[in-house]
Design an enzyme around this catalytic site. Structure first.
Site, PDB file in Angstrom:
ATOM      1  N   GLU A 221       8.773 -15.460  -3.284  1.00 51.44           N
ATOM      2  CA  GLU A 221       8.026 -14.222  -3.085  1.00 51.44           C
ATOM      3  C   GLU A 221       7.148 -14.306  -1.840  1.00 51.44           C
ATOM      4  OE1 GLU A 221       7.257 -11.848  -6.967  1.00 51.44           O
ATOM      5  OE2 GLU A 221       6.721 -13.938  -7.357  1.00 51.44           O
TER       6      GLU A 221
ATOM      7  N   GLU B 101      12.452 -16.779 -13.244  1.00 48.71           N
ATOM      8  CA  GLU B 101      11.699 -16.180 -14.347  1.00 48.71           C
ATOM      9  C   GLU B 101      12.395 -14.955 -14.932  1.00 48.71           C
ATOM     10  OE1 GLU B 101       9.224 -15.257 -10.567  1.00 48.71           O
ATOM     11  OE2 GLU B 101      10.865 -16.545 -11.136  1.00 48.71           O
TER      12      GLU B 101
END
Length: 87
Positions: free
Chosen positions: A39, A59
C-alpha cells in the site's frame, strides 16, 4: 497526541503524505511487499520492481480489507482483472 507526546504517524497518514507529496516519490521493490508495504508503494508516484520481487494483499484472503486504500489504488493502476489475480 495527548500529554505533549509525539506519536508515530499511522499507515494512512504516511500514505496520505506520499500521495500529496509535491516532489515525485519512487518505491524501489526488491523482495516481498505485502499488505501495508504494498500500500505504501502504491501511494508513490512510481514503482520499480526487480524480477524477483513479489507483492500482494494477503489480508483479503482472510476476509479483511486493506486499511490504507490498496483495494482502490491497485485496480486504478493495473486494471480490475489483473488486480483480482494479485494474492
Amino acid at each position: 497526541a495527548t500529554g505533549g507526546h509525539r506519536t508515530q504517524p499511522t499507515l494512512g497518514e504516511v500514505i496520505e503524505r506520499l500521495d500529496k507529496a509535491s516532489m515525485p516519490t519512487v518505491a524501489a521493490m526488491h523482495g516481498t511487499a505485502l499488505g501495508g508495504g504494498l500500500e505504501v508503494a502504491l501511494a508513490c508516484h512510481w514503482r520499480v520492481m526487480s524480477k524477483a520481487a513479489k507483492c500482494g494483499l494477503p489480508e483479503v484472503h482472510l476476509g479483511l480489507l486493506p486499511g490504507a486504500g490498496g483495494t482502490q489504488r491497485l485496480p486504478r493502476l493495473i486494471g480490475c482483472a489483473p488486480a483480482i489475480k494479485i494474492k
